[in-house]
Design a protein around this motif. Sequence first.
Motif, PDB file in Angstrom:
ATOM      1  N   ASP A  34       0.800  -1.215   0.000  1.00 15.94           N
ATOM      2  CA  ASP A  34       0.000   0.000   0.000  1.00 15.94           C
ATOM      3  C   ASP A  34       0.836   1.270   0.000  1.00 15.94           C
ATOM      4  O   ASP A  34       0.288   2.372   0.083  1.00 15.94           O
ATOM      5  CB  ASP A  34      -0.931   0.012   1.212  1.00 15.94           C
ATOM      6  CG  ASP A  34      -2.011  -1.050   1.092  1.00 15.94           C
ATOM      7  OD1 ASP A  34      -2.882  -0.900   0.226  1.00 15.94           O
ATOM      8  OD2 ASP A  34      -1.956  -2.031   1.842  1.00 15.94           O
ATOM      9  N   THR A  90      -1.490   4.642   0.270  1.00 15.80           N
ATOM     10  CA  THR A  90      -2.513   4.902   1.276  1.00 15.80           C
ATOM     11  C   THR A  90      -1.933   4.866   2.685  1.00 15.80           C
ATOM     12  O   THR A  90      -2.668   4.942   3.664  1.00 15.80           O
ATOM     13  CB  THR A  90      -3.669   3.893   1.157  1.00 15.80           C
ATOM     14  OG1 THR A  90      -3.151   2.558   1.211  1.00 15.80           O
ATOM     15  CG2 THR A  90      -4.411   4.092  -0.160  1.00 15.80           C
ATOM     16  N   LYS A 116      -5.676  -0.738   0.797  1.00 15.48           N
ATOM     17  CA  LYS A 116      -6.516   0.235   0.096  1.00 15.48           C
ATOM     18  C   LYS A 116      -5.865   0.845  -1.150  1.00 15.48           C
ATOM     19  O   LYS A 116      -6.496   1.644  -1.838  1.00 15.48           O
ATOM     20  CB  LYS A 116      -6.884   1.380   1.054  1.00 15.48           C
ATOM     21  CG  LYS A 116      -7.604   0.938   2.334  1.00 15.48           C
ATOM     22  CD  LYS A 116      -8.952   0.329   2.036  1.00 15.48           C
ATOM     23  CE  LYS A 116      -9.651  -0.142   3.289  1.00 15.48           C
ATOM     24  NZ  LYS A 116      -9.999   0.944   4.216  1.00 15.48           N
ATOM     25  N   ALA A 117      -4.607   0.507  -1.459  1.00  9.60           N
ATOM     26  CA  ALA A 117      -3.894   1.197  -2.538  1.00  9.60           C
ATOM     27  C   ALA A 117      -4.517   0.932  -3.910  1.00  9.60           C
ATOM     28  O   ALA A 117      -4.629   1.848  -4.731  1.00  9.60           O
ATOM     29  CB  ALA A 117      -2.421   0.804  -2.538  1.00  9.60           C
TER      30      ALA A 117
END
Length: 391
Positions: A180, A327, A351-352
């Motif tokens: 991420d 993120t 979440k990236a």
Amino acid sequence: MSRAPSIPRSSINDYSLDQATERREFLRAKTGVPLSAVGNYSLDPNLVNGNIENFIGTLQMPLGVAGPLKIQGEAAQGDFYIPLATTEGTLVASYSRGMRVISECGGCKTAVTRHAMQRAPVFLLGDVHVAKRFSAWLAENFQRIKSVAESTTRSGKLFEVEQYAVGNMIYTRFNYTTGDAAGQNMTGKATFAACEWIVENCPLSLKYLLSGSVDTDKKHSAMNLIRTRGKRVIAEVVIKNDVAKRLLGVDTATLFRARQISNTGSFQAGSIYNGPHSANGIAALFIATGQDEANVAESHAGITHSQLLDNGDYYWSVTLPAVICGTYGGGTALPGQRECLEIMDCYGAGKADKFAEIIAAVVLAGDISLGSAVLAGDWVSSHEQYGRNRK
């Protein structure tokens, strides 16, 4: 010859309120600028340790929100409200219009198709024969090199070492996935460890430079357009003809004809992006969410592709082959930037890819709106009403 005085610094705590005040007073005495706006902030200066040096205050950037933007992606799914930091009037309104078009057409599909963050050392050998032997040795020892590189990071994974022979040199690209994080610093540390191990263990005499420049960090390149740097991400939508006419003031046949003309112009100019304006949305979103803003130089390159479908609807896609985003890490943990990521549920681990898909969808929305505004004749009038030319 007298030397200008140095900027005040503290060896004890250079990120205190008092130290920031001392630097502003130093600048006020030297320049006459009071810096009252810069010095008016709520941020704890200790939070920016690692983000900036010689801290004196903050700039308050106008922040707007666009949306909702409906996305049917592999990682991003749902209706999103998009924070955009900008001083350009009409930008948020224009992106919101494009998002409405996408949403009324059922949303856009998105996917990240490749991950690859690089460091690109070049190895210097005695002659071409030695270089060729080294090339073979490098390939044979990939697993050992991979182990050394990955020992320096929890999330970085080395999956490939590209090789390009030039004279008595071997240019390489060490390709990683970085979880991420955007990953430039991570891959630099990992590749340095790998190169030191190579020098110590390779039976051939060699030297190296940690960057041979074929990773083109903070610069666009044809190499990254083809091979990917960061994330290769695609957003696509089918625009219904009736929606185009109602919300954009143009029909899909006109959009398609304009795309052909624009592609020819982009080809003629040697443009690195053949759509209307990918950098606008990316820059505004990067500033809002604590990304390294210099990565716009790579992230905004890409390819717009379209088709006029048999039923009169219009397929429109944006492919961005070098989106560099994270993120966590960098500026993402600063309070305001974190909140902007949290608006989209894009802060923290896992979440990236979701964030990258949102970035591509935002670019698509902006291109739809601006491209149509040029055709409908309201490009200039919108700027006159909302933008910098307003009276």
